[in-house]
Enzyme design. Sequence first.
Site, PDB file in Angstrom:
ATOM      1  N   TYR A 142       0.821  -1.217   0.000  1.00 47.20           N
ATOM      2  CA  TYR A 142       0.000   0.000   0.000  1.00 47.20           C
ATOM      3  C   TYR A 142       0.854   1.267   0.000  1.00 47.20           C
ATOM      4  CZ  TYR A 142      -3.952  -3.066   1.141  1.00 47.20           C
ATOM      5  OH  TYR A 142      -4.905  -4.061   1.119  1.00 47.20           O
ATOM      6  N   LYS A 188       3.863 -15.158   2.155  1.00 44.78           N
ATOM      7  CA  LYS A 188       3.732 -15.926   0.900  1.00 44.78           C
ATOM      8  C   LYS A 188       5.150 -16.240   0.432  1.00 44.78           C
ATOM      9  CE  LYS A 188       1.267 -17.624  -2.501  1.00 44.78           C
ATOM     10  NZ  LYS A 188       0.495 -18.867  -2.338  1.00 44.78           N
ATOM     11  N   ASP A 220      -2.627 -18.009   1.696  1.00 49.44           N
ATOM     12  CA  ASP A 220      -3.803 -18.690   1.129  1.00 49.44           C
ATOM     13  C   ASP A 220      -4.281 -19.786   2.086  1.00 49.44           C
ATOM     14  OD1 ASP A 220      -1.319 -19.751   0.546  1.00 49.44           O
ATOM     15  OD2 ASP A 220      -1.813 -20.410  -1.480  1.00 49.44           O
ATOM     16  N   ASP A 244      -4.872  -6.813   5.993  1.00 42.06           N
ATOM     17  CA  ASP A 244      -6.117  -6.132   5.636  1.00 42.06           C
ATOM     18  C   ASP A 244      -7.179  -7.181   5.297  1.00 42.06           C
ATOM     19  OD1 ASP A 244      -7.960  -4.258   4.859  1.00 42.06           O
ATOM     20  OD2 ASP A 244      -6.901  -3.612   3.053  1.00 42.06           O
ATOM     21  N   ASP A 248     -10.323  -8.638   7.843  1.00 41.31           N
ATOM     22  CA  ASP A 248     -11.726  -8.510   7.429  1.00 41.31           C
ATOM     23  C   ASP A 248     -12.419  -9.868   7.461  1.00 41.31           C
ATOM     24  OD1 ASP A 248     -11.672  -5.790   7.071  1.00 41.31           O
ATOM     25  OD2 ASP A 248     -12.664  -5.859   5.113  1.00 41.31           O
TER      26      ASP A 248
END
Length: 353
Positions: A142, A188, A220, A244, A248
Amino acid sequence: MTKKIVLIPGDGIGPEVVDSAVKVLDKITAKFGHNFEYENAYAGGAAIDKFGNPLPQAELDKCNAADAVLMGALGGPKWDNLPGDQRPEAGLLRLRKGMGVYANLRPAVIFPALKESSPLKSSVIGDGLDIMIVRELIGGIYFGKRGRTGDDSAYDTMEYSAQEVKRIGDVAFKIAQKRSGRLTSVDKANVLENSRVWRKAITDYSANYPDVELSHLYVDNAAMQLVTNPGQFDVIVTGNMFGDILSDEASVITGSIGMLPSASLGDGAIGLYEPVHGSAPDIAGKGIANPLATILSAAMMLRYSFDMQAEADAIESAVDAVLNEGFRTGDIAVDKSTAIGTVEMTNKVLEKI
Ligand code: NAD
């Protein structure tokens, strides 16, 4: 004790829920003999309307001069067509970066009284759910270099240094020490080079916390495990974008986004506290927003920025008691006809404190 709190009511339901939290804080000052001074600041859509800028420097300066910042939510359809760097979200990113709050703490808790609100089967939830997600907040993709390479192509870059990973790791290990002593780092590393730096840095750093058991998961797999076996998690630490998305997901499995608080912390005691939910434009101004996420964010503020543990406990126990007595706002009510509004819910919490 005197503390200066900057309030950013923001947009949509933000002003309604911040108003509720201030009433609760006022009750705490009366009960425990503190003095909280408030100053309002503008960010997001409200700042665009007033100043033409989602976070003017003077508003950021106010925040950095306070002991803590309590925010409602920013954004809404009115500002959706602005260019990216002028949108409300740009103000939010600049606020976090400008306050240096690199650690975002998001508890995902299923309140026993609200077990039936979770979309997960009770056999999956088991005894309940109490996960703390520690998300790196001011680095990663970001904040990386981005740009257009043509009309139809663009790039965003994800970079982490070992120093950034250790900084967020330190926060997460300390929290894990105070909880179950288990920490899961999510990356990852099978594909991304920056994730390999992340994994090595956090593994190296774990030597400073021999009492914490560190494990690693690919993002994942972590996303799958959160819905198939959430009870295995206690503290999760991860980068900005993975955090993020996973936080959520974790908040949705609690079944009550209107209940979840968050804290964003940097090196000093100053922090930014806000509910996990957004500005809920669909219900703004109707007096039906659930104020509990913001009230619980104010409790986190007392706990983490002001070291007022008994005061934070008083708020959290009051919320528990109100839920146990069956009071619900519309978002968490099974029978919507019995739902109470924002002001009534706030008054119930005040009575219990
Ligand atoms: P949202 O969280 O605002 O709303 C999602 C759904 O949950 C809506 O149906 C809403 O009515 C409901 N909801 C949310 N909070 C509630 C509460 N306290 N009480 C009762 N119901 C509640 O998410 P969205 O619709 O995706 O986003 C709306 C706006 O908020 C967008 O502009 C988005 O960019 C912004 N947003 C801001 C933040 C922030 O300020 N940190 C976070 C997320 C979204």
